[in-house]
Write a protein that holds these residues in place. Structure first.
Motif, PDB file in Angstrom:
ATOM      1  N   ILE A 206     -56.146 -65.749  27.534  1.00 39.83           N
ATOM      2  CA  ILE A 206     -56.793 -64.964  26.479  1.00 39.83           C
ATOM      3  C   ILE A 206     -55.784 -64.610  25.391  1.00 39.83           C
ATOM      4  O   ILE A 206     -56.149 -64.386  24.232  1.00 39.83           O
ATOM      5  N   TYR A 207     -54.490 -64.623  25.741  1.00 37.06           N
ATOM      6  CA  TYR A 207     -53.465 -64.296  24.758  1.00 37.06           C
ATOM      7  C   TYR A 207     -53.196 -65.450  23.800  1.00 37.06           C
ATOM      8  O   TYR A 207     -52.512 -65.272  22.786  1.00 37.06           O
ATOM      9  N   ASP A 208     -53.729 -66.632  24.105  1.00 35.47           N
ATOM     10  CA  ASP A 208     -53.643 -67.756  23.179  1.00 35.47           C
ATOM     11  C   ASP A 208     -54.733 -67.697  22.112  1.00 35.47           C
ATOM     12  O   ASP A 208     -54.674 -68.435  21.127  1.00 35.47           O
ATOM     13  N   VAL A 209     -55.728 -66.838  22.311  1.00 37.51           N
ATOM     14  CA  VAL A 209     -56.795 -66.644  21.324  1.00 37.51           C
ATOM     15  C   VAL A 209     -56.368 -65.461  20.462  1.00 37.51           C
ATOM     16  O   VAL A 209     -56.576 -64.296  20.818  1.00 37.51           O
ATOM     17  N   ASN A 210     -55.784 -65.740  19.328  1.00 32.83           N
ATOM     18  CA  ASN A 210     -55.068 -64.718  18.569  1.00 32.83           C
ATOM     19  C   ASN A 210     -55.933 -63.536  18.150  1.00 32.83           C
ATOM     20  O   ASN A 210     -55.473 -62.388  18.184  1.00 32.83           O
ATOM     21  N   VAL A 211     -57.168 -63.793  17.734  1.00 37.63           N
ATOM     22  CA  VAL A 211     -57.986 -62.677  17.263  1.00 37.63           C
ATOM     23  C   VAL A 211     -58.322 -61.714  18.404  1.00 37.63           C
ATOM     24  O   VAL A 211     -58.458 -60.511  18.190  1.00 37.63           O
ATOM     25  N   VAL A 212     -58.458 -62.239  19.616  1.00 38.73           N
ATOM     26  CA  VAL A 212     -58.716 -61.373  20.774  1.00 38.73           C
ATOM     27  C   VAL A 212     -57.424 -60.699  21.226  1.00 38.73           C
ATOM     28  O   VAL A 212     -57.417 -59.507  21.566  1.00 38.73           O
ATOM     29  N   ALA A 213     -56.329 -61.445  21.226  1.00 37.64           N
ATOM     30  CA  ALA A 213     -55.046 -60.867  21.624  1.00 37.64           C
ATOM     31  C   ALA A 213     -54.672 -59.683  20.744  1.00 37.64           C
ATOM     32  O   ALA A 213     -54.095 -58.698  21.218  1.00 37.64           O
ATOM     33  N   SER A 214     -55.016 -59.758  19.462  1.00 35.31           N
ATOM     34  CA  SER A 214     -54.687 -58.643  18.567  1.00 35.31           C
ATOM     35  C   SER A 214     -55.493 -57.396  18.924  1.00 35.31           C
ATOM     36  O   SER A 214     -54.980 -56.274  18.824  1.00 35.31           O
ATOM     37  N   VAL A 215     -56.741 -57.586  19.371  1.00 37.55           N
ATOM     38  CA  VAL A 215     -57.548 -56.442  19.800  1.00 37.55           C
ATOM     39  C   VAL A 215     -56.939 -55.816  21.050  1.00 37.55           C
ATOM     40  O   VAL A 215     -56.824 -54.586  21.157  1.00 37.55           O
ATOM     41  N   ILE A 216     -56.553 -56.657  22.013  1.00 35.60           N
ATOM     42  CA  ILE A 216     -55.953 -56.149  23.247  1.00 35.60           C
ATOM     43  C   ILE A 216     -54.686 -55.357  22.924  1.00 35.60           C
ATOM     44  O   ILE A 216     -54.458 -54.264  23.472  1.00 35.60           O
ATOM     45  N   GLY A 217     -53.857 -55.880  22.023  1.00 36.09           N
ATOM     46  CA  GLY A 217     -52.640 -55.179  21.646  1.00 36.09           C
ATOM     47  C   GLY A 217     -52.929 -53.805  21.059  1.00 36.09           C
ATOM     48  O   GLY A 217     -52.245 -52.816  21.379  1.00 36.09           O
ATOM     49  N   ASP A 218     -53.948 -53.711  20.227  1.00 34.70           N
ATOM     50  CA  ASP A 218     -54.290 -52.427  19.624  1.00 34.70           C
ATOM     51  C   ASP A 218     -54.886 -51.462  20.650  1.00 34.70           C
ATOM     52  O   ASP A 218     -54.655 -50.249  20.580  1.00 34.70           O
ATOM     53  N   VAL A 220     -54.086 -51.318  23.847  1.00 36.85           N
ATOM     54  CA  VAL A 220     -52.941 -50.797  24.600  1.00 36.85           C
ATOM     55  C   VAL A 220     -52.170 -49.795  23.752  1.00 36.85           C
ATOM     56  O   VAL A 220     -51.715 -48.748  24.241  1.00 36.85           O
ATOM     57  N   ASN A 221     -52.026 -50.089  22.472  1.00 32.16           N
ATOM     58  CA  ASN A 221     -51.275 -49.213  21.575  1.00 32.16           C
ATOM     59  C   ASN A 221     -51.893 -47.818  21.524  1.00 32.16           C
ATOM     60  O   ASN A 221     -51.188 -46.806  21.582  1.00 32.16           O
ATOM     61  N   GLY A 228     -50.205 -39.474  28.103  1.00 33.21           N
ATOM     62  CA  GLY A 228     -51.603 -39.219  27.782  1.00 33.21           C
ATOM     63  C   GLY A 228     -52.499 -40.433  27.751  1.00 33.21           C
ATOM     64  O   GLY A 228     -53.664 -40.333  27.355  1.00 33.21           O
ATOM     65  N   GLY A 229     -51.986 -41.590  28.163  1.00 35.76           N
ATOM     66  CA  GLY A 229     -52.800 -42.797  28.130  1.00 35.76           C
ATOM     67  C   GLY A 229     -53.603 -42.997  29.397  1.00 35.76           C
ATOM     68  O   GLY A 229     -53.656 -42.139  30.287  1.00 35.76           O
ATOM     69  N   PHE A 230     -54.264 -44.148  29.474  1.00 31.11           N
ATOM     70  CA  PHE A 230     -55.131 -44.492  30.600  1.00 31.11           C
ATOM     71  C   PHE A 230     -54.697 -45.839  31.183  1.00 31.11           C
ATOM     72  O   PHE A 230     -54.085 -46.657  30.490  1.00 31.11           O
ATOM     73  N   VAL A 231     -55.020 -46.067  32.444  1.00 32.39           N
ATOM     74  CA  VAL A 231     -54.837 -47.388  33.040  1.00 32.39           C
ATOM     75  C   VAL A 231     -55.834 -48.338  32.399  1.00 32.39           C
ATOM     76  O   VAL A 231     -57.028 -48.029  32.302  1.00 32.39           O
ATOM     77  N   ILE A 232     -55.369 -49.481  31.939  1.00 24.93           N
ATOM     78  CA  ILE A 232     -56.222 -50.481  31.292  1.00 24.93           C
ATOM     79  C   ILE A 232     -56.166 -51.754  32.123  1.00 24.93           C
ATOM     80  O   ILE A 232     -55.089 -52.228  32.480  1.00 24.93           O
ATOM     81  N   SER A 233     -57.328 -52.303  32.448  1.00 22.78           N
ATOM     82  CA  SER A 233     -57.415 -53.485  33.309  1.00 22.78           C
ATOM     83  C   SER A 233     -57.464 -54.764  32.481  1.00 22.78           C
ATOM     84  O   SER A 233     -57.981 -54.775  31.351  1.00 22.78           O
ATOM     85  N   GLY A 234     -56.954 -55.836  33.049  1.00 15.69           N
ATOM     86  CA  GLY A 234     -56.956 -57.124  32.379  1.00 15.69           C
ATOM     87  C   GLY A 234     -58.364 -57.695  32.245  1.00 15.69           C
ATOM     88  O   GLY A 234     -59.228 -57.446  33.088  1.00 15.69           O
ATOM     89  N   PRO A 235     -58.619 -58.457  31.196  1.00 15.92           N
ATOM     90  CA  PRO A 235     -59.960 -59.003  30.951  1.00 15.92           C
ATOM     91  C   PRO A 235     -60.345 -60.077  31.954  1.00 15.92           C
ATOM     92  O   PRO A 235     -59.519 -60.600  32.701  1.00 15.92           O
ATOM     93  N   VAL A 236     -61.622 -60.426  31.938  1.00 14.89           N
ATOM     94  CA  VAL A 236     -62.187 -61.336  32.924  1.00 14.89           C
ATOM     95  C   VAL A 236     -61.596 -62.738  32.799  1.00 14.89           C
ATOM     96  O   VAL A 236     -61.308 -63.228  31.702  1.00 14.89           O
ATOM     97  N   TRP A 237     -61.398 -63.367  33.961  1.00 15.96           N
ATOM     98  CA  TRP A 237     -61.121 -64.808  34.022  1.00 15.96           C
ATOM     99  C   TRP A 237     -62.430 -65.449  34.467  1.00 15.96           C
ATOM    100  O   TRP A 237     -62.895 -65.241  35.572  1.00 15.96           O
ATOM    101  N   GLU A 238     -63.038 -66.234  33.591  1.00 10.86           N
ATOM    102  CA  GLU A 238     -64.422 -66.651  33.819  1.00 10.86           C
ATOM    103  C   GLU A 238     -64.580 -68.059  34.381  1.00 10.86           C
ATOM    104  O   GLU A 238     -65.703 -68.522  34.588  1.00 10.86           O
TER     105      GLU A 238
END
Length: 374
Positions: A206-218, A220-221, A228-238
């Motif tokens: 999913i990190y090779d799909v740049n438009v999605v990777a940028s959302v994931i980065g934000d 996490v940010n 004060g953050g939360f545990v975030i789980s990795g996206p689905v492997w389909e």
């Protein structure tokens, strides 16, 4: 450390591992759940949303309610169970119809969570009603369990760049105000890809799909900061069936030196699981813990990749609590440990060690993979 429904939410969130989604209209959910428990599945989601045709929703909801009723009669431990619902009204309906049997649930998964449409607040309000009506809020001396939710971030306001910053900030505000109700945050990468008319192949993470990777980065940010953050789980492997390869394998030959290990690598290549392994590594590198999976064979793979290595563990022990600053060579003598910058990483690593254990000094990730795929 033993994981149970009464474990701390901090441990539960980290220990979810490979969270297995199963359509709620499957004919024998009880048998499926017990089988996956016996195979080592820690968390499961009974899905009433995208995996169910609209025409089957009512019967699938009946199936969930009856399944919870049967499971409530079992004395043995169950996986951490969640129901993925479509609406706050459906969430209330499932809980009220299941009644006391809702006690076998850890919580609910909320799709397309945001704070722009009001849907996020409506789901949380429904949760509070359920907690109060059924006494599953952790405030009753006879029942220390508390129903919690796992919101999925996948709405257009989060995906589109012009609205993302405000949407994520508003989501954080809502989640922080209801922190006791939030177990972890999940990422809906399929909906994110769909927003751009994309679907990744099994050769790409999913990190090779740049438009999605940028959302994931934000995400996490804003939501995954140590303070004060939360545990975030990795996206689905389909993906789960073998298909023709286009790109070269991503798993190096070097670690697979013995005859059995070479055979293991070949099995991984044949099943195209090397890209999943790569994606899990990138999940961890980007601060994501656990992963949504849709095939049982992937659960053990996620768990084996979540085990803390002996080297990581010794580094974390050397750093954790040492807040006076400074730097020192790592116990393995191959890197520099900086006490202040690496403090949050060390604390997170030790919590993961509580959830998944620590590999012995002579155990490599290849050994763990071999055990998980046995």
């Amino acid at each position: 450390m033993e994981l149970t429904a009464h474990s701390s939410p901090e441990l539960q969130a980290v220990a979810l591992g490979g969270t297995l989604y199963t359509p709620a209209n499957r004919p024998n959910l009880v048998k499926d759940i017990l089988r996956q428990r016996d195979l080592g599945c820690v968390s499961m989601v009974l899905c009433l949303e995208d995996s169910i045709p609209d025409a089957d929703v009512a019967s699938a909801e009946d199936n969930v309610v009856s399944t919870l009723g049967v499971l409530a009669e079992y004395d043995d431990a169950l996986p951490l169970l969640f129901v993925r619902v479509r609406t706050p009204e459906q969430m209330l309906s499932v809980a009220r119809r299941a009644g006391a049997a809702t006690g076998v649930l850890t919580g609910f998964v909320i799709p397309k969570f945001d704070n722009e449409s009001g849907a996020g607040a409506a789901f949380l309000e429904a949760l509070h009603i359920i907690q109060a009506e059924l006494g599953l809020d952790g405030n009753h001396s006879s029942n220390t369990r508390r129903l919690r939710v796992m919101p999925i971030l996948e709405s257009p306001s989060v995906i589109h760049v012009e609205t993302r910053d405000a949407a994520l900030t508003n989501i954080y505000t809502l989640l922080a105000a209801n922190r006791e109700d939030i177990l972890s945050v999940r990422i809906g990468a399929t909906d994110m890809s769909s927003a751009f008319g994309l679907r990744r192949s099994r050769d790409l993470t999913i990190y090779d799909v740049n438009v999605v990777a940028s959302v994931i980065g934000d995400i996490v940010n804003v939501l995954g900061r140590p303070a004060g953050g939360f545990v975030i789980s990795g996206p689905v492997w389909e993906h789960f069936a073998n298909t023709e390869r286009v790109l070269r394998p991503q798993l190096r030959v070097t670690p697979f030196v013995g005859p059995q290990e070479i055979e293991l690598r070949q099995r991984i290549m044949t099943a195209n699981l090397d890209t999943l392994i790569r994606e899990i590594e990138l999940d961890l590198a980007n601060g994501l813990l656990g992963k949504t999976v849709i095939h049982p064979t992937h659960v053990a793979l996620v768990h084996s990749m979540s085990v803390v290595s002996h080297e990581e563990y010794l580094d974390a022990l050397a750093i954790a609590g040492n807040t006076n600053g400074g730097a020192a060579a790592s116990p393995y003598g191959n890197k520099m440990n900086e006490m202040k910058p690496h403090q949050a990483w060390a604390q997170r690593t030790l919590l993961r060690a509580d959830a998944f254990g620590v590999a012995a000094a002579n155990i490599s990730f290849v050994d763990l993979l071999e055990a998980s795929m046995a």
